[in-house]
Design a protein around this motif. Structure first.
Motif, PDB file in Angstrom:
ATOM      1  N   SER A 169     -69.988  60.370  19.145  1.00 48.22           N
ATOM      2  CA  SER A 169     -69.748  59.043  19.701  1.00 48.22           C
ATOM      3  C   SER A 169     -70.272  58.985  21.127  1.00 48.22           C
ATOM      4  CB  SER A 169     -68.258  58.688  19.668  1.00 48.22           C
ATOM      5  OG  SER A 169     -67.490  59.685  20.298  1.00 48.22           O
ATOM      6  N   LEU A 170     -70.628  57.782  21.579  1.00 52.58           N
ATOM      7  CA  LEU A 170     -71.197  57.588  22.910  1.00 52.58           C
ATOM      8  C   LEU A 170     -70.166  57.983  23.964  1.00 52.58           C
ATOM      9  CD1 LEU A 170     -74.036  56.494  23.541  1.00 52.58           C
ATOM     10  CD2 LEU A 170     -72.997  54.286  24.031  1.00 52.58           C
ATOM     11  N   LYS A 171     -70.608  58.693  25.006  1.00 53.33           N
ATOM     12  CA  LYS A 171     -69.647  59.234  25.957  1.00 53.33           C
ATOM     13  C   LYS A 171     -69.306  58.294  27.101  1.00 53.33           C
ATOM     14  CE  LYS A 171     -73.041  61.839  28.724  1.00 53.33           C
ATOM     15  NZ  LYS A 171     -73.463  63.204  29.124  1.00 53.33           N
ATOM     16  N   ASP A 172     -70.070  57.194  27.276  1.00 54.14           N
ATOM     17  CA  ASP A 172     -69.662  56.236  28.293  1.00 54.14           C
ATOM     18  C   ASP A 172     -68.982  55.053  27.618  1.00 54.14           C
ATOM     19  OD1 ASP A 172     -71.576  54.412  27.381  1.00 54.14           O
ATOM     20  OD2 ASP A 172     -73.099  55.144  28.763  1.00 54.14           O
ATOM     21  N   GLU A 173     -68.602  54.059  28.415  1.00 50.16           N
ATOM     22  CA  GLU A 173     -67.855  52.927  27.892  1.00 50.16           C
ATOM     23  C   GLU A 173     -68.764  51.750  27.569  1.00 50.16           C
ATOM     24  OE1 GLU A 173     -67.127  54.340  30.893  1.00 50.16           O
ATOM     25  OE2 GLU A 173     -65.584  55.680  30.110  1.00 50.16           O
ATOM     26  N   ASP A 174     -70.069  51.987  27.483  1.00 48.98           N
ATOM     27  CA  ASP A 174     -71.007  50.906  27.232  1.00 48.98           C
ATOM     28  C   ASP A 174     -70.741  50.247  25.879  1.00 48.98           C
ATOM     29  OD1 ASP A 174     -73.380  49.373  27.930  1.00 48.98           O
ATOM     30  OD2 ASP A 174     -74.332  50.430  26.275  1.00 48.98           O
ATOM     31  N   ASP A 175     -70.422  51.043  24.897  1.00 48.95           N
ATOM     32  CA  ASP A 175     -70.096  50.517  23.570  1.00 48.95           C
ATOM     33  C   ASP A 175     -69.181  51.518  22.892  1.00 48.95           C
ATOM     34  OD1 ASP A 175     -69.932  49.545  21.003  1.00 48.95           O
ATOM     35  OD2 ASP A 175     -72.019  48.935  20.908  1.00 48.95           O
ATOM     36  N   LEU A 176     -67.896  51.206  22.869  1.00 51.26           N
ATOM     37  CA  LEU A 176     -66.914  52.151  22.347  1.00 51.26           C
ATOM     38  C   LEU A 176     -67.069  52.390  20.854  1.00 51.26           C
ATOM     39  CD1 LEU A 176     -63.752  50.929  24.286  1.00 51.26           C
ATOM     40  CD2 LEU A 176     -65.162  52.913  24.785  1.00 51.26           C
ATOM     41  N   SER A 177     -67.817  51.523  20.174  1.00 55.89           N
ATOM     42  CA  SER A 177     -67.974  51.679  18.733  1.00 55.89           C
ATOM     43  C   SER A 177     -69.245  52.422  18.343  1.00 55.89           C
ATOM     44  CB  SER A 177     -67.988  50.297  18.059  1.00 55.89           C
ATOM     45  OG  SER A 177     -69.159  49.579  18.433  1.00 55.89           O
ATOM     46  N   ALA A 178     -70.089  52.804  19.316  1.00 60.37           N
ATOM     47  CA  ALA A 178     -71.380  53.399  18.990  1.00 60.37           C
ATOM     48  C   ALA A 178     -71.226  54.794  18.387  1.00 60.37           C
ATOM     49  CB  ALA A 178     -72.258  53.469  20.242  1.00 60.37           C
ATOM     50  N   VAL A 179     -71.915  55.023  17.267  1.00 61.45           N
ATOM     51  CA  VAL A 179     -71.841  56.297  16.555  1.00 61.45           C
ATOM     52  C   VAL A 179     -73.246  56.783  16.227  1.00 61.45           C
ATOM     53  CG1 VAL A 179     -70.945  57.493  14.541  1.00 61.45           C
ATOM     54  CG2 VAL A 179     -69.713  55.535  15.447  1.00 61.45           C
ATOM     55  N   LEU A 180     -73.511  58.051  16.537  1.00 65.74           N
ATOM     56  CA  LEU A 180     -74.757  58.713  16.146  1.00 65.74           C
ATOM     57  C   LEU A 180     -74.468  59.622  14.966  1.00 65.74           C
ATOM     58  CD1 LEU A 180     -77.676  59.831  16.512  1.00 65.74           C
ATOM     59  CD2 LEU A 180     -76.711  61.412  18.214  1.00 65.74           C
ATOM     60  N   ASP A 225     -67.519  42.375  29.821  1.00 66.70           N
ATOM     61  CA  ASP A 225     -67.430  43.739  29.289  1.00 66.70           C
ATOM     62  C   ASP A 225     -66.078  44.099  28.695  1.00 66.70           C
ATOM     63  OD1 ASP A 225     -70.018  44.121  29.957  1.00 66.70           O
ATOM     64  OD2 ASP A 225     -69.692  45.727  31.414  1.00 66.70           O
ATOM     65  N   TRP A 226     -65.153  43.162  28.648  1.00 65.67           N
ATOM     66  CA  TRP A 226     -63.874  43.470  28.016  1.00 65.67           C
ATOM     67  C   TRP A 226     -64.079  43.677  26.516  1.00 65.67           C
ATOM     68  CZ3 TRP A 226     -59.815  44.722  30.865  1.00 65.67           C
ATOM     69  CH2 TRP A 226     -59.697  44.201  32.159  1.00 65.67           C
ATOM     70  N   PRO A 227     -63.473  44.712  25.914  1.00 64.71           N
ATOM     71  CA  PRO A 227     -63.577  44.888  24.463  1.00 64.71           C
ATOM     72  C   PRO A 227     -63.115  43.617  23.743  1.00 64.71           C
ATOM     73  CG  PRO A 227     -62.588  46.828  25.448  1.00 64.71           C
ATOM     74  CD  PRO A 227     -62.690  45.804  26.554  1.00 64.71           C
ATOM     75  N   GLY A 228     -63.922  43.184  22.808  1.00 65.22           N
ATOM     76  CA  GLY A 228     -63.620  41.947  22.101  1.00 65.22           C
ATOM     77  C   GLY A 228     -64.345  40.750  22.665  1.00 65.22           C
ATOM     78  N   ALA A 229     -64.770  40.836  23.948  1.00 67.90           N
ATOM     79  CA  ALA A 229     -65.531  39.744  24.558  1.00 67.90           C
ATOM     80  C   ALA A 229     -66.996  40.115  24.732  1.00 67.90           C
ATOM     81  CB  ALA A 229     -64.935  39.375  25.910  1.00 67.90           C
ATOM     82  N   LYS A 230     -67.311  41.412  24.632  1.00 71.25           N
ATOM     83  CA  LYS A 230     -68.678  41.880  24.858  1.00 71.25           C
ATOM     84  C   LYS A 230     -69.612  41.314  23.783  1.00 71.25           C
ATOM     85  CE  LYS A 230     -71.176  46.121  26.018  1.00 71.25           C
ATOM     86  NZ  LYS A 230     -71.370  45.789  27.438  1.00 71.25           N
ATOM     87  N   GLY A 231     -70.640  40.594  24.205  1.00 71.52           N
ATOM     88  CA  GLY A 231     -71.616  40.033  23.287  1.00 71.52           C
ATOM     89  C   GLY A 231     -71.117  38.816  22.530  1.00 71.52           C
ATOM     90  N   VAL A 232     -69.948  38.279  22.916  1.00 73.62           N
ATOM     91  CA  VAL A 232     -69.368  37.121  22.226  1.00 73.62           C
ATOM     92  C   VAL A 232     -69.162  36.003  23.235  1.00 73.62           C
ATOM     93  CG1 VAL A 232     -67.431  36.279  20.847  1.00 73.62           C
ATOM     94  CG2 VAL A 232     -68.188  38.660  20.621  1.00 73.62           C
TER      95      VAL A 232
END
Length: 332
Positions: free
Chosen positions: A78-89, A257-264
């Motif tokens: 998983s991504l180690k910064d808070e840019d996208d908490l859902s990002a998975v490699l 950048d609040w989770p749930g508001a990002k990109g919405v």
């Protein structure tokens, strides 16, 4: 399909969201490429320095091969910064698995791309924002690299950064190119929210105006949003529908950048004394949760959250009622 269930379960064990999926096409031997080693640890397809420079958390979560469920050896990071908490490699390598049986008829989404000495093709996914590319290594041998985020274009961009690094660990692959280390570039905390108390945003007589909300709030330092604090006033209606009420201060969190508001985009703008709050019913896809956000500076913001279970018409009632009460008490 068996592979969908196996991989989805594996991803859930390491991250909050995201998984890899199977693909369509047919595998064939590639001239000039060596055989794949039978004993495979997919986490070894990236070394520690590569994982770190690419911006993912260590160690990866290894999922062993399960031929009965058509699950190749796979590793998840998983991504180690808070840019996208859902990002998975996800990275996988099959050394003895029939590709045609594995693919189950998924459709190619790109032309073959030459990367790292191999030909990689993107295929359709059960997840709309998952981007996974596959390459054939020989008879019953194939590898894949995938990233799942909240945005398909971003997923594919991240995948193409990883593939040359993985290819260097595959038989016949080219040397890995240098990596420009990924940085989160998060703003330093500052502004009027830095030392402010979110519990001071509601006075006792104001809390009393909010139905089924406890009179006393409790301040907590967040372990999820960096540098943020929040005050929680619990609900008082037991098993009825009202949810707790929260005010969050983010001294290093831009308003988007609040989770749930990002990109919405907010569904509504509420003007309170010249302060413009963005309203998010069903915030983060949670049907019973409503949030409102307000920018304080370019790199800091406030979030108000509550909700209602069992009646969609009441989801944002407390949030809307609270905004005129909270706004005059905000720091600065």
């Amino acid at each position: 399909m068996k592979w969908q269930v196996a991989v989805a379960l594996a991803a859930v064990t390491v991250v909050t969201a995201g998984c890899t999926v199977a693909v369509g096409g047919s595998a064939s031997p590639v001239p000039g490429q060596g055989p794949v080693v039978k004993a495979v640890d997919a986490c070894k397809l990236l070394d520690e320095s590569q994982v770190d420079a690419l911006g993912y958390q260590q160690p990866g979560k290894s999922v062993a091969e399960d031929k009965d469920r058509l699950q190749p050896p796979t590793c998840f990071w998983s991504l180690k910064d808070e840019d996208d908490l859902s990002a998975v490699l996800s990275v996988g390598l099959a050394s003895d698995m029939d590709f045609n049986e594995y693919i189950a008829g998924a459709v190619p989404k790109s032309s073959p791309q030459e990367i790292g000495g191999f030909s990689w093709t993107q295929y359709g996914s059960i997840l709309p924002d998952d981007c996974t590319l596959y390459t054939s290594l020989g008879d019953k041998s194939f590898a894949f690299v995938g990233v799942s985020t909240s945005d398909l274009e971003k997923s594919c961009e991240l995948v193409k950064q990883v593939i040359p690094q993985v290819a260097a660990h595959l038989p016949g692959g080219q040397d890995a190119p240098p990596i420009t280390p990924r940085t989160s570039a998060k703003p330093e905390p500052g502004g009027p929210l830095l030392s402010a108390d979110p519990c001071a945003t509601l006075k006792p007589d104001q809390v009393a105006q909010l139905k089924n909300i406890s009179p006393q709030g409790e301040k907590t330092n967040s372990t999820v949003i960096p540098n943020s604090t929040y005050c929680l006033w619990d609900d008082t209606d037991g098993d009825e529908g009202q949810k707790a009420f929260e005010v969050w201060f983010g001294p290093s969190t831009p308003v988007a950048d609040w989770p749930g508001a990002k990109g919405v985009n907010p569904t509504e703008t509420i003007d309170v004394g010249g302060k413009k709050w963005g309203l998010y019913p069903n915030m983060g896809g949670l049907r019973a949760t409503c949030g409102a956000t307000l920018a304080v500076t370019e790199t800091s913001s406030i979030q108000v959250v509550s909700g209602f279970i069992g009646d969609d018409t009441k989801t944002c009632d407390i949030v809307k009622q609270a905004l005129p009460l909270v706004t005059p008490n905000l720091p600065g």
